[in-house]
Each structure stands twice: as C-alpha cells, then as structure tokens.
Scaffold this motif. Structure first.
Motif, short mmCIF file in Angstrom:
data_model
loop_
_atom_site.label_atom_id
_atom_site.label_comp_id
_atom_site.label_asym_id
_atom_site.label_seq_id
_atom_site.Cartn_x
_atom_site.Cartn_y
_atom_site.Cartn_z
N PRO A 75 0.80 -1.22 0.00
CA PRO A 75 0.00 0.00 0.00
C PRO A 75 0.83 1.28 0.00
CG PRO A 75 0.21 -0.76 2.23
CD PRO A 75 1.02 -1.72 1.37
N ASP A 76 2.17 1.15 -0.06
CA ASP A 76 2.99 2.35 0.08
C ASP A 76 3.49 2.87 -1.26
OD1 ASP A 76 4.79 0.33 -0.51
OD2 ASP A 76 6.37 1.15 0.78
N LEU A 77 2.91 2.41 -2.35
CA LEU A 77 3.33 2.89 -3.66
C LEU A 77 2.84 4.33 -3.86
CD1 LEU A 77 2.46 -0.21 -5.86
CD2 LEU A 77 4.51 0.24 -4.51
N THR A 78 3.76 5.23 -4.12
CA THR A 78 3.37 6.61 -4.33
C THR A 78 2.73 6.77 -5.70
OG1 THR A 78 5.51 7.17 -5.29
CG2 THR A 78 5.30 7.37 -2.90
N GLY A 79 2.01 7.87 -5.87
CA GLY A 79 1.40 8.12 -7.16
C GLY A 79 2.43 8.16 -8.27
N GLU A 80 3.57 8.82 -8.04
CA GLU A 80 4.61 8.91 -9.05
C GLU A 80 5.18 7.54 -9.39
OE1 GLU A 80 9.00 11.05 -9.71
OE2 GLU A 80 7.88 11.31 -7.83
N PHE A 81 5.39 6.72 -8.36
CA PHE A 81 5.95 5.37 -8.56
C PHE A 81 5.02 4.55 -9.46
CE2 PHE A 81 6.69 0.95 -7.50
CZ PHE A 81 8.06 0.86 -7.34
N ALA A 82 3.74 4.54 -9.13
CA ALA A 82 2.78 3.75 -9.91
C ALA A 82 2.50 4.39 -11.26
CB ALA A 82 1.49 3.59 -9.12
N ASP A 83 2.33 5.70 -11.29
CA ASP A 83 1.94 6.38 -12.52
C ASP A 83 3.00 6.24 -13.60
OD1 ASP A 83 -0.31 7.09 -11.19
OD2 ASP A 83 0.29 9.18 -10.83
N GLY A 84 4.27 6.22 -13.20
CA GLY A 84 5.33 6.08 -14.20
C GLY A 84 5.25 4.75 -14.92
N MET A 85 4.91 3.69 -14.20
CA MET A 85 4.76 2.39 -14.84
C MET A 85 3.55 2.38 -15.76
SD MET A 85 5.86 -0.53 -12.05
CE MET A 85 4.94 0.10 -10.65
N GLU A 391 -8.14 -4.36 -9.11
CA GLU A 391 -8.29 -3.01 -9.65
C GLU A 391 -7.09 -2.73 -10.55
OE1 GLU A 391 -7.94 1.59 -8.01
OE2 GLU A 391 -8.45 -0.04 -6.62
N THR A 392 -7.36 -2.44 -11.81
CA THR A 392 -6.29 -2.17 -12.76
C THR A 392 -6.09 -0.68 -12.90
OG1 THR A 392 -6.81 -4.19 -14.00
CG2 THR A 392 -5.48 -2.52 -15.12
N LEU A 393 -4.87 -0.23 -12.67
CA LEU A 393 -4.56 1.19 -12.79
C LEU A 393 -4.34 1.54 -14.25
CD1 LEU A 393 -2.20 1.91 -9.77
CD2 LEU A 393 -4.69 1.69 -9.85
N CYS A 394 -5.21 2.35 -14.80
CA CYS A 394 -5.13 2.71 -16.21
C CYS A 394 -4.89 4.20 -16.41
CB CYS A 394 -6.40 2.32 -16.94
SG CYS A 394 -6.66 0.53 -17.00
N ALA A 395 -4.91 4.96 -15.32
CA ALA A 395 -4.71 6.40 -15.40
C ALA A 395 -3.97 6.83 -14.14
CB ALA A 395 -6.07 7.13 -15.50
N PRO A 396 -3.29 7.98 -14.17
CA PRO A 396 -2.56 8.42 -12.98
C PRO A 396 -3.46 8.48 -11.77
CG PRO A 396 -1.94 9.76 -14.86
CD PRO A 396 -3.09 8.87 -15.31
N MET A 397 -3.00 7.82 -10.70
CA MET A 397 -3.74 7.84 -9.46
C MET A 397 -2.78 7.43 -8.36
SD MET A 397 -5.98 4.35 -9.86
CE MET A 397 -6.79 4.61 -8.31
N SER A 398 -3.18 7.65 -7.11
CA SER A 398 -2.31 7.36 -5.99
C SER A 398 -2.76 6.10 -5.29
CB SER A 398 -2.34 8.51 -4.99
OG SER A 398 -1.78 9.68 -5.58
N VAL A 399 -1.78 5.40 -4.70
CA VAL A 399 -2.05 4.28 -3.85
C VAL A 399 -1.71 4.71 -2.45
CG1 VAL A 399 -1.58 1.81 -3.55
CG2 VAL A 399 -1.39 2.84 -5.80
N GLY A 400 -2.02 3.91 -1.41
CA GLY A 400 -1.87 4.32 -0.02
C GLY A 400 -0.49 4.73 0.41
N ALA A 401 -0.28 4.88 1.72
CA ALA A 401 0.95 5.44 2.21
C ALA A 401 1.62 4.68 3.33
CB ALA A 401 0.69 6.88 2.66
N ASP A 402 1.15 3.51 3.68
CA ASP A 402 1.83 2.78 4.75
C ASP A 402 2.12 1.37 4.30
OD1 ASP A 402 -0.88 2.25 4.73
OD2 ASP A 402 -0.91 1.63 6.83
N GLY A 403 2.91 0.65 5.08
CA GLY A 403 3.47 -0.62 4.65
C GLY A 403 2.72 -1.83 5.12
#
Length: 406
Positions: A75-85, A391-403
């Motif tokens: 759950p700690d993937l940042t928006g930038e981390f996920a969105d880049g992929m 849930e498939t991420l198809c557009a920039p979005m954020s995931v949670g913030a803790d581990g």
C-alpha cells in the motif's frame, strides 16, 4: 489446484535477494514478448525502483507487462511510482485494494501472498521473496533469510496460464490479448533438464488444502530424513501428527524455525508445539542470525518444495499461495546443503530442558493461545466478505501510504 508431476525441467536454487533479484531483473531485461509478475509486497525502495525501471524499459520496447500486487501488502506505492509504470504501458493490478475506514485498513485477511514470475512463457520463478530492500543483507540485522527457485521446462506454461486465469477470474483489465499457452507435449528428456516438478496452489474455493496435503504425503512417505525450514510454523493436528509419526519410526526429522522473529507472536505460537515435537524425537533448531522468511523443505534427499506458503493458519487456511514441488536429487542436495550451513553456523538446538514444563499459568495461557489460533481461520470464514477484485490502474492515481508485512 495442482498440476501433474511433469518431467524434463531445469531448476536452480536462489538464496536471498542477492541471488534472486539479479536473475529476475536480467530475465525481464531480456524479455521479448511477455512478462507476468505476482507479488505480495512491492515497496518504493531501491529494489522496488529497480524492478520498476526494468518493467518500464520492457513495456517501452513492446513487451506486454502485467504486474499484480496485493492491496494490503503493497500500500505504500506513491502516485509517481505507480503512474510512471502505467504511463509506460505496464498493466498494474491491485488485488483487493480495499479503501481505508477512518484511516484503518480492514482487508487483512485472504491475501494474495504468492510470489510468481513468468517471462515469455519459457522461464518462471517461484518462492517467498518480495520486492523490497529487506531481502538483501545490506538492509541490516532485520534483513530476511529467504529462498526462491528458477524453472525452465513444461511446468512454466502451467504457471503462466494460471497467472492469466487468476487475472481474468478477479476482473483485471487489459488481458484480452493474453491467450492460453499450450504446454510442451512429450518433452524430450534432457531438453531442459531431468527434474520432475509439480505446481501447487491454494485458495479459498478450490484446492484449499492442496499444499498441506502434499507436505503430509511426503512426510508420511519419508524413509530417512525430513528437513523443513519455515518462517511461520503453526500447522494443524494432522501435519504435526505426521511429523511425530515420522520421527517415532526412525526418520530424522529436523525443523528450522525462527529464533529472531519479525513477528514475535509467530515464534511464540511455534514454541507451543516444541514440547510435543521434541518428545517424539523431532529436532528443532531456531535460526538466530536474522529473521527467517523461507518456506522450503527437503525429504529423503530427492523431494523438495520452494514457495510462498508458510505452515500456519493464514497460509494453510486463508491466503492465496503457490509452491513448486520438485523430484530431483541434485536440487535437493543443493537446498539441503544450504540449510545445513544455516544449522551449523547460525542456529541453536532446542532440548527438552529448553521446553521444560511451564508454570500452571503459562500452561493455561498456552492452551488458550493454541486453540484460539487453531480456530482462527474458521472464525474468519464466518465474517461476511465480498469476492476479492483486481483493480487495474489505467490512469494516474495514488495508492496508499503505509506498509505491510508478510
């Protein structure tokens, strides 16, 4: 779910992140057509960022990339981390990514705990290693001791098709181009190797006891030796009974368990079983250098297993798990030698005196804890639950913030 035993495999043991990550990253870097990955944990740290880079590079050169991570464990993937992929074309799937209620996550049960990789339908990896920096030694004293394996041969098609079927089953998007891959019929002996292998999974609808059943079958058939190294050890009566019976008929039964736990409750529960195991002749070692995270076993110098399944109520009764079983003396000897080095250099042996009869209060507490843990999965099944979804991420979005932890 389990496959048949299939011949004709080349299998290689991989120990800790130092062995595992370079092989996976190299395989992804050389992929020409397809990369499929499932993992419980993916963290935004040096290991997670390296995986991210090789997946992005693969997607940019036209490789179809699907990455499924557990919504609780990662759950700690940042928006930038996920969105880049996602922007690069990686299909990023979140398994059961339940939203928080007042900042608390309640989706702790029935997790997707598997760690699987297939590349071009020709190479697979299976084990207990997540994509996080705590699987390499320079993380420090809390770095984990763990194992995985690399597989070439006909079983790879079964693992690959399983990953596709699971994405489809839980509603992942972007998988319309993924078709079932035919296995290699009548593989010529020696084309890849000579090992026989079987892929075994468990979930909460079918094959819910397959992994435990394969352990019991191998233990009950053991003639000389059973060696099990497992991070979270608190199996049910039938598996404990199988270990005791094997020891009583003269089989050398060795358990390597946590002595420096990352989850103290897990070690406490395991210790509730030490008395009954040692009294039957089972040898119990605690690995004390750092947290043990492995889930492996070797029996009679020929049967081995490597995978994600612990021998505790969560893995055996609730989580989604995957192990590969192998019949191969060379592979078994390699794994057995690695475990012996742990025993010789970093373990302490438990004796009857170490598990001397506790006080009445501790006996009552132990009995209560044992029965609470044994009934935990059954109680969890009474809790209303929806069918997990991807849930498939198809557009920039954020995931949670803790581990999370595994």
């Amino acid at each position: 779910m389990k496959t048949d035993w299939l011949p004709g495999h080349a299998v290689q043991m991989l120990e800790n992140g130092e062995d595992y990550f370079p092989r996976v990253f190299e395989a992804v870097s050389q992929a020409r057509r397809e990369v499929l990955i499932e993992t419980f944990i993916l963290f935004d740290d040096k290991v997670g960022r390296e995986l991210r880079e090789v997946l992005i590079a693969a997607a940019q050169r036209g490789v179809v990339v699907h990455l499924t991570v557990d919504g609780f464990g990662s759950p700690d993937l940042t928006g930038e981390f996920a969105d880049g992929m996602v922007a690069a074309g990686v299909h990023l799937h979140l398994f059961d990514n339940a939203r928080r209620f007042m900042g608390v996550r309640f989706n702790v049960l029935r997790r997707m705990h598997r760690k699987l990789v297939t590349v071009d339908g020709k190479l697979a990896f299976c084990g207990g290693i997540n994509y996080s920096a705590d699987h390499v030694a320079d993380f420090g004293p809390e770095s984990k001791q763990d194992y995985a394996m690399e597989i070439r041969g006909p079983l790879v098609a079964d693992i690959r098709n399983f990953l596709v079927a699971e994405m489809r089953r839980y509603g992942a998007r972007g998988i319309s181009t993924l078709r079932a891959q035919r296995g290699t019929p009548q593989v010529m002996p020696g084309r890849y190797g000579h090992a026989r292998a079987m892929f075994v999974t468990r979930d909460n609808r079918r094959g819910s006891t397959d992994i435990e059943r394969e352990y019991r079958r191998a233990i009950l058939g053991a003639k000389s030796e059973v060696v099990i190294a497992n991070a979270y050890f608190f199996p049910g009566y039938r598996l404990v009974s199988a270990l005791r019976r094997a020891a009583k008929r003269g089989v050398n039964v060795i358990l390597v368990l946590q002595g420096q736990p990352d989850v103290p409750m897990a070690m406490y529960c395991a210790r509730l079983l030490y008395g009954t195991l040692i009294s039957a002749g089972v040898t119990v070692y605690e690995y004390c250098e750092r947290p043990l995270h492995g889930k492996v076993a070797v029996i009679d110098g020929q049967w081995s297993t490597v995978g994600s399944s612990n021998l505790d109520p969560l893995s055996l009764s609730l989580n989604l798990e995957a192990n590969v079983m192998v019949h191969d003396r060379a592979f078994a000897a390699d794994l057995r030698g690695r475990l012996q080095r742990l025993i010789d250099n970093h373990c302490r042996s438990l004796t009857k005196e170490d598990v001397a009869r506790p006080s009445r209060w501790r006996t009552l507490l132990g009995v209560a804890s044992y029965h609470a843990m044994r009934r935990f999965p059954a109680l969890c099944r009474l809790i209303p639950s929806r069918k997990p979804r991807i849930e498939t991420l198809c557009a920039p979005m954020s995931v949670g913030a803790d581990g999370g932890s595994s």
